[in-house]
Design a protein around this motif. Structure first.
Motif, PDB file in Angstrom:
ATOM      1  N   GLU A  59       0.832  -1.200   0.000  1.00  0.00           N
ATOM      2  CA  GLU A  59       0.000   0.000   0.000  1.00  0.00           C
ATOM      3  C   GLU A  59       0.871   1.257   0.000  1.00  0.00           C
ATOM      4  O   GLU A  59       0.549   2.243  -0.654  1.00  0.00           O
ATOM      5  CB  GLU A  59      -0.914   0.002   1.235  1.00  0.00           C
ATOM      6  CG  GLU A  59      -1.932   1.131   1.268  1.00  0.00           C
ATOM      7  CD  GLU A  59      -3.053   0.980   0.252  1.00  0.00           C
ATOM      8  OE1 GLU A  59      -3.820   1.940   0.077  1.00  0.00           O
ATOM      9  OE2 GLU A  59      -3.158  -0.093  -0.380  1.00  0.00           O
ATOM     10  N   ARG A  60       1.979   1.206   0.690  1.00  0.00           N
ATOM     11  CA  ARG A  60       2.897   2.343   0.749  1.00  0.00           C
ATOM     12  C   ARG A  60       4.291   1.877   0.342  1.00  0.00           C
ATOM     13  O   ARG A  60       4.871   1.014   1.001  1.00  0.00           O
ATOM     14  CB  ARG A  60       2.938   2.952   2.150  1.00  0.00           C
ATOM     15  CG  ARG A  60       3.833   4.196   2.258  1.00  0.00           C
ATOM     16  CD  ARG A  60       3.894   4.707   3.703  1.00  0.00           C
ATOM     17  NE  ARG A  60       2.579   5.099   4.175  1.00  0.00           N
ATOM     18  CZ  ARG A  60       2.008   6.283   3.927  1.00  0.00           C
ATOM     19  NH1 ARG A  60       2.654   7.191   3.209  1.00  0.00           N
ATOM     20  NH2 ARG A  60       0.816   6.565   4.412  1.00  0.00           N
ATOM     21  N   GLY A  61       4.806   2.427  -0.732  1.00  0.00           N
ATOM     22  CA  GLY A  61       6.145   2.094  -1.177  1.00  0.00           C
ATOM     23  C   GLY A  61       7.184   2.997  -0.540  1.00  0.00           C
ATOM     24  O   GLY A  61       6.863   3.898   0.236  1.00  0.00           O
ATOM     25  N   GLY A  62       8.427   2.745  -0.883  1.00  0.00           N
ATOM     26  CA  GLY A  62       9.516   3.496  -0.280  1.00  0.00           C
ATOM     27  C   GLY A  62       9.898   4.760  -1.009  1.00  0.00           C
ATOM     28  O   GLY A  62      10.827   5.460  -0.594  1.00  0.00           O
ATOM     29  N   GLY A  63       9.225   5.073  -2.115  1.00  0.00           N
ATOM     30  CA  GLY A  63       9.518   6.310  -2.835  1.00  0.00           C
ATOM     31  C   GLY A  63      10.830   6.284  -3.604  1.00  0.00           C
ATOM     32  O   GLY A  63      11.389   7.333  -3.905  1.00  0.00           O
ATOM     33  N   ARG A  64      11.311   5.098  -3.950  1.00  0.00           N
ATOM     34  CA  ARG A  64      12.514   4.973  -4.776  1.00  0.00           C
ATOM     35  C   ARG A  64      12.103   4.407  -6.124  1.00  0.00           C
ATOM     36  O   ARG A  64      11.222   3.539  -6.199  1.00  0.00           O
ATOM     37  CB  ARG A  64      13.543   4.063  -4.091  1.00  0.00           C
ATOM     38  CG  ARG A  64      14.047   4.629  -2.762  1.00  0.00           C
ATOM     39  CD  ARG A  64      14.943   3.655  -2.030  1.00  0.00           C
ATOM     40  NE  ARG A  64      14.241   2.420  -1.718  1.00  0.00           N
ATOM     41  CZ  ARG A  64      14.600   1.217  -2.159  1.00  0.00           C
ATOM     42  NH1 ARG A  64      15.667   1.096  -2.948  1.00  0.00           N
ATOM     43  NH2 ARG A  64      13.915   0.147  -1.818  1.00  0.00           N
ATOM     44  N   PHE A  65      12.756   4.855  -7.185  1.00  0.00           N
ATOM     45  CA  PHE A  65      12.248   4.580  -8.526  1.00  0.00           C
ATOM     46  C   PHE A  65      13.315   4.013  -9.458  1.00  0.00           C
ATOM     47  O   PHE A  65      14.498   4.310  -9.337  1.00  0.00           O
ATOM     48  CB  PHE A  65      11.681   5.865  -9.144  1.00  0.00           C
ATOM     49  CG  PHE A  65      10.595   6.495  -8.331  1.00  0.00           C
ATOM     50  CD1 PHE A  65       9.285   6.067  -8.444  1.00  0.00           C
ATOM     51  CD2 PHE A  65      10.886   7.494  -7.409  1.00  0.00           C
ATOM     52  CE1 PHE A  65       8.286   6.627  -7.675  1.00  0.00           C
ATOM     53  CE2 PHE A  65       9.894   8.064  -6.637  1.00  0.00           C
ATOM     54  CZ  PHE A  65       8.585   7.633  -6.767  1.00  0.00           C
ATOM     55  N   ARG A  66      12.857   3.208 -10.411  1.00  0.00           N
ATOM     56  CA  ARG A  66      13.658   2.774 -11.544  1.00  0.00           C
ATOM     57  C   ARG A  66      13.247   3.612 -12.751  1.00  0.00           C
ATOM     58  O   ARG A  66      12.053   3.815 -12.992  1.00  0.00           O
ATOM     59  CB  ARG A  66      13.428   1.292 -11.845  1.00  0.00           C
ATOM     60  CG  ARG A  66      13.806   0.345 -10.715  1.00  0.00           C
ATOM     61  CD  ARG A  66      13.603  -1.109 -11.133  1.00  0.00           C
ATOM     62  NE  ARG A  66      12.199  -1.392 -11.412  1.00  0.00           N
ATOM     63  CZ  ARG A  66      11.345  -1.888 -10.535  1.00  0.00           C
ATOM     64  NH1 ARG A  66      11.746  -2.131  -9.286  1.00  0.00           N
ATOM     65  NH2 ARG A  66      10.098  -2.138 -10.869  1.00  0.00           N
ATOM     66  N   THR A  67      14.213   4.089 -13.516  1.00  0.00           N
ATOM     67  CA  THR A  67      13.936   4.936 -14.678  1.00  0.00           C
ATOM     68  C   THR A  67      14.142   4.137 -15.957  1.00  0.00           C
ATOM     69  O   THR A  67      15.160   3.463 -16.122  1.00  0.00           O
ATOM     70  CB  THR A  67      14.858   6.169 -14.688  1.00  0.00           C
ATOM     71  OG1 THR A  67      14.694   6.883 -13.452  1.00  0.00           O
ATOM     72  CG2 THR A  67      14.526   7.092 -15.853  1.00  0.00           C
ATOM     73  N   ALA A  68      13.179   4.211 -16.855  1.00  0.00           N
ATOM     74  CA  ALA A  68      13.262   3.483 -18.122  1.00  0.00           C
ATOM     75  C   ALA A  68      14.311   4.111 -19.026  1.00  0.00           C
ATOM     76  O   ALA A  68      14.601   5.310 -18.946  1.00  0.00           O
ATOM     77  CB  ALA A  68      11.905   3.484 -18.815  1.00  0.00           C
ATOM     78  N   ALA A  69      14.855   3.300 -19.909  1.00  0.00           N
ATOM     79  CA  ALA A  69      15.803   3.792 -20.902  1.00  0.00           C
ATOM     80  C   ALA A  69      15.090   4.647 -21.928  1.00  0.00           C
ATOM     81  O   ALA A  69      13.862   4.589 -22.095  1.00  0.00           O
ATOM     82  CB  ALA A  69      16.489   2.613 -21.585  1.00  0.00           C
ATOM     83  N   ALA A  70      15.852   5.459 -22.647  1.00  0.00           N
ATOM     84  CA  ALA A  70      15.285   6.292 -23.707  1.00  0.00           C
ATOM     85  C   ALA A  70      14.846   5.423 -24.880  1.00  0.00           C
ATOM     86  O   ALA A  70      15.403   4.353 -25.123  1.00  0.00           O
ATOM     87  CB  ALA A  70      16.316   7.322 -24.171  1.00  0.00           C
ATOM     88  N   GLN A  71      13.830   5.885 -25.587  1.00  0.00           N
ATOM     89  CA  GLN A  71      13.425   5.194 -26.798  1.00  0.00           C
ATOM     90  C   GLN A  71      14.377   5.537 -27.940  1.00  0.00           C
ATOM     91  O   GLN A  71      15.167   6.475 -27.848  1.00  0.00           O
ATOM     92  CB  GLN A  71      11.995   5.579 -27.187  1.00  0.00           C
ATOM     93  CG  GLN A  71      11.839   7.010 -27.679  1.00  0.00           C
ATOM     94  CD  GLN A  71      10.394   7.365 -27.967  1.00  0.00           C
ATOM     95  OE1 GLN A  71       9.646   7.740 -27.075  1.00  0.00           O
ATOM     96  NE2 GLN A  71       9.989   7.230 -29.223  1.00  0.00           N
TER      97      GLN A  71
END
Length: 250
Positions: A59-71
């Motif tokens: 329900e609550r994540g840690g607020g850390r993210f993975r960023t996708a590569a550019a197209q």
């Protein structure tokens, strides 16, 4: 050799001459030797079927993210808006690349916001300059990023943040009466539409397609599900206004 042993040897010789063989002999017709038709299902062929992994999230994540590569770069056309895609790390069952690809397909569809070549929406990667970010986040991270009335249910746009709630991405909404893939297209186009400056719109009439800027998450109000801002090459819109007086905003 005893008389009994001689009878056994003769019996075995007769069986071999008659064409009988031991179990597992490939010359023996049986269920294992029946060829599988090319049209047979993977189950019939004994091939394991890979099912899409179930999307899981707290329900609550840690607020850390993975960023996708550019197209892959494409020649610019119209006004170019650069967006990056980020997925909260606590979400499993959907890859960052897979989510980014789904977003890109939606935004590049001829019925989407790039219709007519007026603008180009291009996904950039980590460290690149961007105009806005499309997030896939847990319900409570949604509340933190949206900074509106917290509900943990809807998605939103807050400034340069286009925030998609993974609960809706995984489950849709019960009243939508369209495949989940269609609802996901609506999610992307509705919130990106806000980033492009479009406000809420209302259902134009019972049985008509819902405008993409209608709050379809909160109800179709007599319209039918529609995830696209353009229909038959023209911008499709409804009456200005929202259903804020009936239900919380999305």
């Amino acid at each position: 050799m005893s008389r009994a042993g001689g009878r056994t040897a003769v019996l075995v010789l007769m069986m071999l001459l008659a064409g009988c063989g031991p179990v597992g002999d490939p010359t023996v017709a049986g269920p294992a030797a029946v060829p599988v038709s090319p049209s047979a299902s993977p189950e019939a062929a004994g091939t394991p079927v890979r099912k899409a992994p179930r999307i899981r999230y707290p329900e609550r994540g840690g607020g850390r993210f993975r960023t996708a590569a550019a197209q892959r770069p494409a020649p610019p056309r119209g006004t170019v808006l650069r967006y990056r895609v980020q997925v909260e790390k606590d979400i499993t069952g959907v890859s960052t690349a897979g989510f980014a690809a789904a977003v890109q397909r939606t935004l590049e569809d001829p019925r989407g916001w790039s219709a007519g070549g007026v603008r180009q929406l291009r996904r950039v990667g980590p460290g690149d300059r961007y105009d806005f970010t499309i997030f896939l986040v847990t319900p409570r991270t949604r509340d933190e990023l949206c900074q509106d009335v917290p509900d943990g249910y809807t998605s939103c746009r807050n400034g340069a943040r286009v925030v998609l709630n993974v609960a809706r991405w995984a489950h849709g909404v019960p009243h939508y009466r369209a495949p989940l893939a269609v609802y996901r297209q609506y999610m992307v186009n509705h919130e990106v539409g806000h980033r492009l400056g479009h406000g809420h719109e209302r259902c134009p009439g019972r049985g008509e397609p819902a405008p993409v800027m209608q709050q379809q998450t909160l109800g179709l109000h007599g319209c039918t599900a529609n995830p696209w801002p353009y229909r038959d090459g023209e911008r499709y819109a409804g009456r200005p206004g929202s259903y804020d007086d009936e239900v919380p905003s999305s």
